[in-house]
Every structure is written in structure tokens, then in C-alpha cells.
Design a protein around this motif. Sequence first.
Motif, PDB file in Angstrom:
ATOM      1  N   ASP A  43      66.228  22.560  10.717  1.00  0.00           N
ATOM      2  CA  ASP A  43      67.677  22.761  10.733  1.00  0.00           C
ATOM      3  C   ASP A  43      68.410  21.660  11.502  1.00  0.00           C
ATOM      4  O   ASP A  43      69.636  21.570  11.440  1.00  0.00           O
TER       5      ASP A  43
ATOM      6  N   HIS B  49      64.099  37.206  12.403  1.00  0.00           N
ATOM      7  CA  HIS B  49      65.345  36.924  13.122  1.00  0.00           C
ATOM      8  C   HIS B  49      66.061  35.773  12.422  1.00  0.00           C
ATOM      9  O   HIS B  49      65.915  34.606  12.812  1.00  0.00           O
ATOM     10  N   PRO B  50      66.837  36.050  11.394  1.00  0.00           N
ATOM     11  CA  PRO B  50      67.472  34.989  10.584  1.00  0.00           C
ATOM     12  C   PRO B  50      68.369  34.049  11.382  1.00  0.00           C
ATOM     13  O   PRO B  50      68.615  32.921  10.946  1.00  0.00           O
ATOM     14  N   GLN B  51      68.856  34.490  12.524  1.00  0.00           N
ATOM     15  CA  GLN B  51      69.739  33.633  13.324  1.00  0.00           C
ATOM     16  C   GLN B  51      68.982  32.521  14.045  1.00  0.00           C
ATOM     17  O   GLN B  51      69.589  31.601  14.602  1.00  0.00           O
ATOM     18  N   VAL B  52      67.660  32.583  14.045  1.00  0.00           N
ATOM     19  CA  VAL B  52      66.842  31.594  14.753  1.00  0.00           C
ATOM     20  C   VAL B  52      66.614  30.386  13.855  1.00  0.00           C
ATOM     21  O   VAL B  52      66.259  30.517  12.679  1.00  0.00           O
ATOM     22  N   GLY B  53      66.792  29.197  14.404  1.00  0.00           N
ATOM     23  CA  GLY B  53      66.570  27.970  13.648  1.00  0.00           C
ATOM     24  C   GLY B  53      65.245  27.315  14.006  1.00  0.00           C
ATOM     25  O   GLY B  53      64.519  27.762  14.903  1.00  0.00           O
ATOM     26  N   SER B  54      64.933  26.239  13.297  1.00  0.00           N
ATOM     27  CA  SER B  54      63.721  25.465  13.564  1.00  0.00           C
ATOM     28  C   SER B  54      64.083  23.984  13.514  1.00  0.00           C
ATOM     29  O   SER B  54      65.238  23.615  13.268  1.00  0.00           O
TER      30      SER B  54
ATOM     31  N   THR C  30      61.318  33.463  12.060  1.00  0.00           N
ATOM     32  CA  THR C  30      62.652  33.229  11.485  1.00  0.00           C
ATOM     33  C   THR C  30      62.994  34.280  10.422  1.00  0.00           C
ATOM     34  O   THR C  30      64.164  34.610  10.225  1.00  0.00           O
ATOM     35  N   LYS C  31      61.972  34.827   9.756  1.00  0.00           N
ATOM     36  CA  LYS C  31      62.228  35.901   8.786  1.00  0.00           C
ATOM     37  C   LYS C  31      62.673  37.163   9.509  1.00  0.00           C
ATOM     38  O   LYS C  31      63.597  37.864   9.066  1.00  0.00           O
TER      39      LYS C  31
ATOM     40  N   ILE D 190      56.313  30.262  12.696  1.00  0.00           N
ATOM     41  CA  ILE D 190      57.739  29.943  12.544  1.00  0.00           C
ATOM     42  C   ILE D 190      58.343  30.767  11.407  1.00  0.00           C
ATOM     43  O   ILE D 190      59.419  31.365  11.556  1.00  0.00           O
TER      44      ILE D 190
ATOM     45  N   LEU E  10      66.074  28.329  18.893  1.00  0.00           N
ATOM     46  CA  LEU E  10      65.201  27.504  18.066  1.00  0.00           C
ATOM     47  C   LEU E  10      63.765  27.913  18.359  1.00  0.00           C
ATOM     48  O   LEU E  10      63.419  28.189  19.513  1.00  0.00           O
ATOM     49  N   VAL E  11      62.939  27.951  17.321  1.00  0.00           N
ATOM     50  CA  VAL E  11      61.530  28.289  17.513  1.00  0.00           C
ATOM     51  C   VAL E  11      60.669  27.084  17.165  1.00  0.00           C
ATOM     52  O   VAL E  11      60.907  26.388  16.178  1.00  0.00           O
TER      53      VAL E  11
END
Length: 668
Positions: free
Chosen positions: A231, A223-228, A220-221, A216, A207-208
Motif C-alpha cells: 500500500d 482487519h481490512p483497515q490494516v495496510g501492508s 489484513t483479511k 499478512i 501496517l503489518v
Amino acid sequence: MSVRGDQGRGCFIGLRKDQLGARLLMMLNAIRLAEDYDTDFRINWFPRGAMAPKLDTPTDLFTPAFIDRHFMDNDTFEALTPAPTPIWVFLKDDRPDRLQAHLASGGHVVLDEGFEIVEFAWEDGEDLRGRFRGFISRIGFNPVVEGHIAEIEKAMSRNGGRTIAYHIRRGDILNEDPWKHKEWPAKIEPDELYSAHLEKNKGAGALVFSDQPESIARFTKAHPQVGSIEDLVDLSGCKPVQRDFLELFAMSRASEIVAPPISAFSRAAARLSGQERKCFHEVMTVAERDLAYERVYDRFVKGPGEFITPSEAAHVFVKLARRLQEAGREQEAWTIGQAILDAGADNAFMPLFHAINGMYLSKWDEALRYIDIALSDPHQWQENYITGLAVRAHVLGALGRRKGARQSFLQAFWQKPMLPDITVIGTFMIKRGRLRPGATLPFDRDTLLVLPVRYLQTNIVVQQSRILRRRASDLSSIAIEWPWFAMDGKTDRLLNAPRELERMRDRLAAHHGGTPGAGPYSYCALLEARMGRLKEALEMNTKAVEAAPEDAMVRKRQAEILLMTGDHAAALSEAEICRAIAPDHAFWHFLTGLIHRAAGDAAQARTWFEAACAMDASTAELHAQLADLCREMGDEEGAVAALDRAAEIAPNQQRYRNRRERLLKKQA
């Protein structure tokens, strides 16, 4: 509302002026201390001078009942008598007795600084960290916040497994005055470090969190697997301060937190969960970090447009520039710095750092131009302004303009004599003969050169190795010699720290070996006087006078020690000898005035102070001393004129203008 615990005990009072993370950590510490020491806690949530306007409505976060029970306003806090005692007063005690007695007598304790769990010497730190997670349940949260806390708990539980929370600090540092005008290398980390760490932890969820939406989106762009936070929970109906807190809470629920070294937000999140947050130097090898910084360099080569704003480029550049300089790649750093300035970065620190890089490249004229730009910026932070004056002195010295170099350095020195940049550049100037004992500053060169300090790496803008090949000298010895002129509080603290003075005396004793004379022996006599041992001081320095009767510094110390003993006539005789040896030295005239003032002759004191001020163009506090004397004598116009001169010498110091304005209002 009563500001007392049960049975009239004093309370723990939390007070912070900075952002949410620091305030929450303060509140949790106050709750914990109140529970463990059988009393209550109070919170001064928005003290005078607070820097976070979006926190000025506590009902956004807390229930009215909680606020009524535990919050206090500024008038109530400021009316407390006696004033609350700072927590640090008790931190070095071996036992809780003094703290308990203070609380039992109704004395309050204030928590107003620090970014850690408060831990006394007699307490178990591991136990405290383990318990800290539970203290948030003692806070009465606004129902909106309380509901989202439950949703976040459920969402994090559903995800399961290991989750890393990344905190990318940007926000006010990039965008707001005055914060954007100061470099924050311990608060900002480049994106490439986050990416490199994520790549080596592919099996973990991530998560970022950031106070900059663009950060952010960018992360997330990439690294698509990263959420915020979006989510986990819908915060669209929340106020900004509610959102900030809920992000902090969500971060606290992660398995690990990776963040910059200094961040109250991520530190508070870690404390909520009873864990330590991690910095990149703890979770990545040197080689991994070096590779990440090469990627940062590659991004800069593409241009400042690769960053959110020129301001972000400027802040990240500070981190990269030092690495490039250490690797002998100053020209690359110069090229990047120029591109950032050309892109419109208006951060006040940027011309200063560019000038320093030019200095390393011996681009003296360009360095002078940029340092003058830095010094003329009204947004320049105090310490950077002072460093800028010292850097300007170094550049002027290299250009052969020694008089200007001395004046610029001394204007810096008297503001912060122990600032690391001052120590390094000042030592260089002394060793190169650009600053010699003389009319502008009488000092003891022999003593100073036998007091080396450790290599300086923290809280320093220049790199010592690029200025000095050897260790710097302890310039605090000059401030101890002339304590009337230093503007910062460090000199006063040093003069009231007998152990530090004794340590310096013992180091010098190893050099003089008990042989009377000028230099270290006579300086040790001064140290004895500073510690209140006047009999020993006078005996020692009288022997030094006999051994070195023509040394002006020995005579100066004799005059001052005699002044301390109350022998004004003898002190004036010694000061007269100083003036005879060096009649153009402003400080001898000041010392003579000081003796007359102590003897009760204000008119004579003023004559000598005015003579000293007429000779001086670099010691603002010398002119402020004249202003104080004029005011005491009822001559407010004379005081205003002296303060005007002090303000000309130290234009970055608001204190002289403030005092001047108060006098003018009084006249009106």
C-alpha cells in the motif's frame, strides 16, 4: 584494501552470521563508533558459516563504491594479526582510555553479537538513541533501494497521524531446517494478541509486516483497515533481500512498532528511527493478554487446520501450553498437543513438549514413548536433546527404573551441568534418593543441599513448580568438584571467576562456622585450591582429614590439592585410600591416573584410565580423556576406540565423531 583508519588507527569491524536486521544494526553501530572514536569501519558482510544465503550478494543492497571502501572478505579478516578484540572486552570500563589506546596502537575491535545500540559506561544512552536515526545516511545504497526509500518517505508523510507497525515473525522459524525444530517463544506471538491490541487502538493507522505472506493475508483479511508494504510502494521488481530491507525501513517510519521480544528485524527498525519497539506485555494489561490467549485456545479447539501449517500450530502451542499447565489445564494441553502431532507436525521439539505434558499428567508410559521419539529425531536441537535426557531420567525414575534414570540424567548433566532443566530435575532426583553419591557419581550431598538457587523461570522447558515444591540446589558444585568432565564452557568460565567462587565459599562458611570436617568445610578447601590458594587449601583440608578420615570426598580433595602442589607420592596415597573406601568408583581410578600422568608415567596413567572407563557408562569426557592420552602415546587405534565409546554415551555431540574422523584421516 587497507584495514586501518587515519594515522594507522584500528577500525571497528562488523561481523554477523544471522539475518538482515542483525547485520544492519551491526553496520549502524560500526558507523557510529567509527565516527565517535575518530577512525573508520569495515564490514565482513558474509563470514564463514553465515546462515542467510540470500544476503550473499551485497551489491543487491549497496553501491560498488561503498563496498570497495568499507567491506572486507573472509581471507582479509582471518589474516588480521593480532585478531580483532571483541567489543564486550571494553563495555565494563569506566573510562574510554583503554579503548582509545587499543585503537591508537592499531588494534581492531569486532562487533559480532548483541541486538542493541552499543553503549559504553561513559556514554549517554539517550543521546545515542536520538542520533541513531541519522546514521543510515552514511550508507551507500543501491540506486533501486535508494529510490524506494524516497517513495516510502513520501507515502508515510502523506498518511500523517499515528501509525502502528506490527511485526508478525514466522518465516524460517516455521518452514526451514534447522530453525523449525526449535521452539522460539520469544520470537513468535499468536495473531490474537495483535488483533486485541489493534482493537484497543482503533483511531490509529496500522501496517503489518511479516516474513510469511499468509500471515499478512490473514491479518489484513480479518482487519481490512490494516495496510501492508504494497500500500506504500510497488516492490514487484525488487529482489527478496531488497524487499526485506525496504520493509524494515518502512517499519522504522511508523510512530510505534509492536513486535515479539526477540526480533533483530524489528529492533533494527526501531533503532533506525531512534525509538524503542514495544512488546505486548508493555502495551496490554494481564487481563487483556489472558483474554487474547483464550481466543487462541478457541482456535486450537477448532483444530490445527486453523493455522497456516501444523508447524505454526506447534510453535504457537508452546506459548499456550505453558499457560494451560499453570492453570491446571494439562489435559486440555495434552489433547491439543496430540491433535497437532496427528496433523503431521514434524517439529523436533513437539514430542518433547508433549512428553513433558504427559509427565505432568502422570502418563508415564506415554511420556516415555514420546521422549524417546524426541531423542531419536536427528533434527533435535542440542539443548532440547539434553533436556530430553533429563526428562527421560525423571520419567524412568517414576517408573521405578532407577539405574536407567541415573544413567540418562548423568548423560545430560555432563553436557550442560548448569542448564535450568538439569538443575531442577537433578535436585528432585537427589532429594528423592534417585541419585545418590556412589559409583556413578561421587558428590557431596551435604554441601549441595545448603546451596539453594533462585526459582528458575527463564531458559527452562519444564516448570519448576511441577517438579519441586522448594528451591533447587546449585549443581555447579558437582561440576567444580569434577571439572574434567563438563562439556560446555560454563564450567571453565566459573572456574576462572574468582568472585563467583568466593561468593560460594562465603555462603558455605556460614554453615560450617570454621569447624573442620567433611561437607562444606572440606569443600571450601577445594574452592581455595581452585582459586590458586594452595597453602590455605592444604591447611584447611588436612584439618578436615583429621576430623573425617573415612570420608572419601575429603580424601579425594586432599589427593587433588597435593597433586596441585606437585607432591605426587602423597597424592597417590590419598587416592589409594579413596579406592579402598569405594573400590567400584570409576572417578577414584581416573584421579589415580591423573596423578600418574602429572608425574610423567603415561603407561600407569593409561592403566588407571582404562580401569575407570571400564566402570563408566555415563561420562563421555572420561573416555575422551583416555583418547587424548592414547593419542599422546602414539596409539591412534586406542584413541579411536575411546572416542567411539564417548560418542555412544553422547550421540548428539558431534565433537567426538569429528575427532575420530581426524584421527582416521591422519592414519590414512
